[in-house]
Design a protein around this motif. Structure first.
Motif, PDB file in Angstrom:
ATOM      1  N   ARG A 229      13.293  62.467  -5.180  1.00  0.00           N
ATOM      2  CA  ARG A 229      12.234  62.393  -4.176  1.00  0.00           C
ATOM      3  C   ARG A 229      12.888  62.093  -2.838  1.00  0.00           C
ATOM      4  O   ARG A 229      13.887  61.371  -2.804  1.00  0.00           O
ATOM      5  CB  ARG A 229      11.275  61.219  -4.479  1.00  0.00           C
ATOM      6  CG  ARG A 229      10.374  61.411  -5.691  1.00  0.00           C
ATOM      7  CD  ARG A 229       9.273  62.417  -5.363  1.00  0.00           C
ATOM      8  NE  ARG A 229       8.362  62.638  -6.469  1.00  0.00           N
ATOM      9  CZ  ARG A 229       8.609  63.404  -7.527  1.00  0.00           C
ATOM     10  NH1 ARG A 229       9.764  64.011  -7.650  1.00  0.00           N
ATOM     11  NH2 ARG A 229       7.708  63.571  -8.475  1.00  0.00           N
ATOM     12  N   ALA A 242       6.846  57.968  -4.570  1.00  0.00           N
ATOM     13  CA  ALA A 242       5.991  57.746  -5.745  1.00  0.00           C
ATOM     14  C   ALA A 242       6.045  58.892  -6.746  1.00  0.00           C
ATOM     15  O   ALA A 242       6.112  60.060  -6.370  1.00  0.00           O
ATOM     16  CB  ALA A 242       4.558  57.546  -5.268  1.00  0.00           C
ATOM     17  N   VAL A 243       6.015  58.516  -8.005  1.00  0.00           N
ATOM     18  CA  VAL A 243       5.961  59.470  -9.122  1.00  0.00           C
ATOM     19  C   VAL A 243       4.757  59.075  -9.962  1.00  0.00           C
ATOM     20  O   VAL A 243       4.636  57.911 -10.370  1.00  0.00           O
ATOM     21  CB  VAL A 243       7.253  59.380  -9.972  1.00  0.00           C
ATOM     22  CG1 VAL A 243       7.167  60.282 -11.189  1.00  0.00           C
ATOM     23  CG2 VAL A 243       8.472  59.752  -9.127  1.00  0.00           C
ATOM     24  N   GLU A 244       3.854  60.011 -10.204  1.00  0.00           N
ATOM     25  CA  GLU A 244       2.634  59.657 -10.938  1.00  0.00           C
ATOM     26  C   GLU A 244       2.942  59.455 -12.414  1.00  0.00           C
ATOM     27  O   GLU A 244       3.680  60.215 -13.038  1.00  0.00           O
ATOM     28  CB  GLU A 244       1.571  60.755 -10.761  1.00  0.00           C
ATOM     29  CG  GLU A 244       0.204  60.253 -11.196  1.00  0.00           C
ATOM     30  CD  GLU A 244      -0.926  61.216 -10.874  1.00  0.00           C
ATOM     31  OE1 GLU A 244      -0.677  62.242 -10.197  1.00  0.00           O
ATOM     32  OE2 GLU A 244      -2.052  60.928 -11.325  1.00  0.00           O
ATOM     33  N   ASN A 245       2.355  58.367 -12.938  1.00  0.00           N
ATOM     34  CA  ASN A 245       2.556  57.990 -14.336  1.00  0.00           C
ATOM     35  C   ASN A 245       1.193  57.944 -15.019  1.00  0.00           C
ATOM     36  O   ASN A 245       0.245  57.374 -14.465  1.00  0.00           O
ATOM     37  CB  ASN A 245       3.230  56.608 -14.368  1.00  0.00           C
ATOM     38  CG  ASN A 245       3.459  56.094 -15.770  1.00  0.00           C
ATOM     39  OD1 ASN A 245       2.531  55.672 -16.453  1.00  0.00           O
ATOM     40  ND2 ASN A 245       4.697  56.109 -16.198  1.00  0.00           N
ATOM     41  N   GLY A 249      -0.534  54.621 -13.101  1.00  0.00           N
ATOM     42  CA  GLY A 249      -0.741  55.104 -11.726  1.00  0.00           C
ATOM     43  C   GLY A 249       0.538  55.655 -11.140  1.00  0.00           C
ATOM     44  O   GLY A 249       1.055  56.651 -11.624  1.00  0.00           O
ATOM     45  N   TYR A 250       1.063  54.953 -10.132  1.00  0.00           N
ATOM     46  CA  TYR A 250       2.270  55.456  -9.473  1.00  0.00           C
ATOM     47  C   TYR A 250       3.438  54.488  -9.650  1.00  0.00           C
ATOM     48  O   TYR A 250       3.253  53.277  -9.582  1.00  0.00           O
ATOM     49  CB  TYR A 250       2.006  55.689  -7.983  1.00  0.00           C
ATOM     50  CG  TYR A 250       1.137  56.909  -7.764  1.00  0.00           C
ATOM     51  CD1 TYR A 250       1.706  58.180  -7.679  1.00  0.00           C
ATOM     52  CD2 TYR A 250      -0.241  56.798  -7.688  1.00  0.00           C
ATOM     53  CE1 TYR A 250       0.919  59.303  -7.511  1.00  0.00           C
ATOM     54  CE2 TYR A 250      -1.047  57.916  -7.525  1.00  0.00           C
ATOM     55  CZ  TYR A 250      -0.449  59.177  -7.432  1.00  0.00           C
ATOM     56  OH  TYR A 250      -1.225  60.282  -7.288  1.00  0.00           O
ATOM     57  N   ARG A 252       7.722  53.922  -8.458  1.00  0.00           N
ATOM     58  CA  ARG A 252       8.642  54.290  -7.380  1.00  0.00           C
ATOM     59  C   ARG A 252       9.945  54.858  -7.963  1.00  0.00           C
ATOM     60  O   ARG A 252      10.580  54.186  -8.790  1.00  0.00           O
ATOM     61  CB  ARG A 252       8.938  53.056  -6.520  1.00  0.00           C
ATOM     62  CG  ARG A 252       7.709  52.502  -5.839  1.00  0.00           C
ATOM     63  CD  ARG A 252       7.912  51.080  -5.405  1.00  0.00           C
ATOM     64  NE  ARG A 252       8.164  50.197  -6.545  1.00  0.00           N
ATOM     65  CZ  ARG A 252       8.359  48.895  -6.460  1.00  0.00           C
ATOM     66  NH1 ARG A 252       8.336  48.295  -5.291  1.00  0.00           N
ATOM     67  NH2 ARG A 252       8.586  48.167  -7.548  1.00  0.00           N
TER      68      ARG A 252
END
Ligand SMILES: Cc1cc2nc3c(=O)[nH]c(=O)nc-3n(C[C@H](O)[C@H](O)[C@H](O)COP(=O)(O)OP(=O)(O)OC[C@H]3O[C@@H](n4cnc5c(N)ncnc54)[C@H](O)[C@@H]3O)c2cc1C
Ligand code: FES
Length: 267
Positions: A229, A242-245, A249-250, A252
């Protein structure tokens, strides 16, 4: 070679370029001498945040993240494998032996090699060059532990492919080229039954395709995947990485990642 702890308890250090060679088109190996203290806690998949500009200048203002492609505490050495993609990476690859680089790290969470693992499958993609760097130290330690290691690697074309000489000789290396209409992901299914651990690295669309194909296999193998990123701070403050999980949620990429459980990532 300086090392000091910043106010945020990060390690900032100076590394000296010891060798520097173009190993494929627009792909440069940058060998470094670095303080052992800076590398002591390093793990495969972690990265350093490098100042990619003249020390007297603030251009470019932000540091750039690069995976540790190699590190050796006893030898006080490390390396980056840099794809030339913009002005920071270009500046870095134009440096010469003896020049010094200002770095922060190692940062982030890397790969975990399961003690019980015997067969490691690594799969790597990229826009042009595959994102091999974060996996290189892991492949080295897997080979040293006598695991059977297979690497499927995909590049846009052969000129962009990192040479096999960067890998431990024990690694079985299979290459695929998109300009020839082939993809590494098309070849993983039979190997997913063989592997007891799977690791991956590549851009999001590559990881999404991997998730789709591997998700159709039963039982689903554990897959650890490294993401990239753009990073402004690399210390968890700006939330720009941010990476969506699926569950929480998000997360880092710079703190909880860049290596994540592929099954929990929303891609
Ligand atoms: C954890 C991590 C590890 C990385 N490891 C490596 C590595 O080992 N080797 C390597 O060559 N590169 C690596 N990268 C990518 C590298 O950080 C970017 O290519 C670099 O920051 C681009 O800077 P630049 O000044 O050369 O390009 P810029 O001029 O800033 O950007 C050039 C283009 O790349 C895009 N870009 C910028 N940063 C990123 C990024 N982080 N991810 C995706 N696209 C980006 C920009 O949007 C733009 O289109 C890693 C990134 C992360 C987050
Ligand atoms: S780069 Fe700022 S929070 Fe990750």
């Amino acid at each position: 070679m300086g090392l000091h702890q910043t106010e945020d308890n990060l390690q900032q250090f100076t590394a000296t370029i010891t060798n520097h060679r173009e190993v494929a088109h627009n792909l440069v190996w940058v060998g470094l001498r670095a303080p052992a203290a800076a590398l002591r806690e390093a793990r495969a998949g972690q990265f350093v945040f490098v100042r990619c500009g003249d020390p007297a200048s603030f251009d470019p203002y932000l540091r750039r993240p690069f995976s540790l492609a190699a590190f050796d505490v006893d030898g006080e050495s490390a390396a980056l494998l840099v794809r030339v993609s913009g002005r920071g990476s270009r500046w870095l690859t134009e440096r010469v032996e003896g020049e010094q680089l200002d770095m922060i790290g190692p940062l982030g969470n890397g790969y975990r090699l399961d003690e019980r693992s015997r067969h490691l499958l690594a799969i790597v993609g990229g826009e042009r060059q595959p994102h091999l760097a974060p996996l290189l130290p892991l492949l080295k330690s897997a080979a040293a532990r006598e695991l059977s290691v297979t690497l499927l690697i995909e590049a846009e074309r052969e000129a962009y492919l990192p040479p096999a000489s960067l890998l431990p000789p024990e690694v079985e290396y299979q290459t695929f080229f998109r300009e020839a209409g082939d993809s590494a992901i098309a070849h993983i299914k039979p190997l997913l039954g063989w592997a007891d651990q799977v690791v991956a690295a590549g851009p999001d669309d590559f990881l999404a395709a991997l998730k789709k194909v591997a998700g159709a296999v039963y039982p689903r193998p554990d897959i650890q995947a490294s993401v990239e990123r753009p990073m402004a701070c690399a210390v968890g403050v700006c939330l720009g990485c941010a990476v969506e999980n699926e569950r929480v949620g998000y997360l880092r990429a710079c703190r909880e990642g860049p290596v994540f459980d592929l099954w929990k990532m929303v891609l």
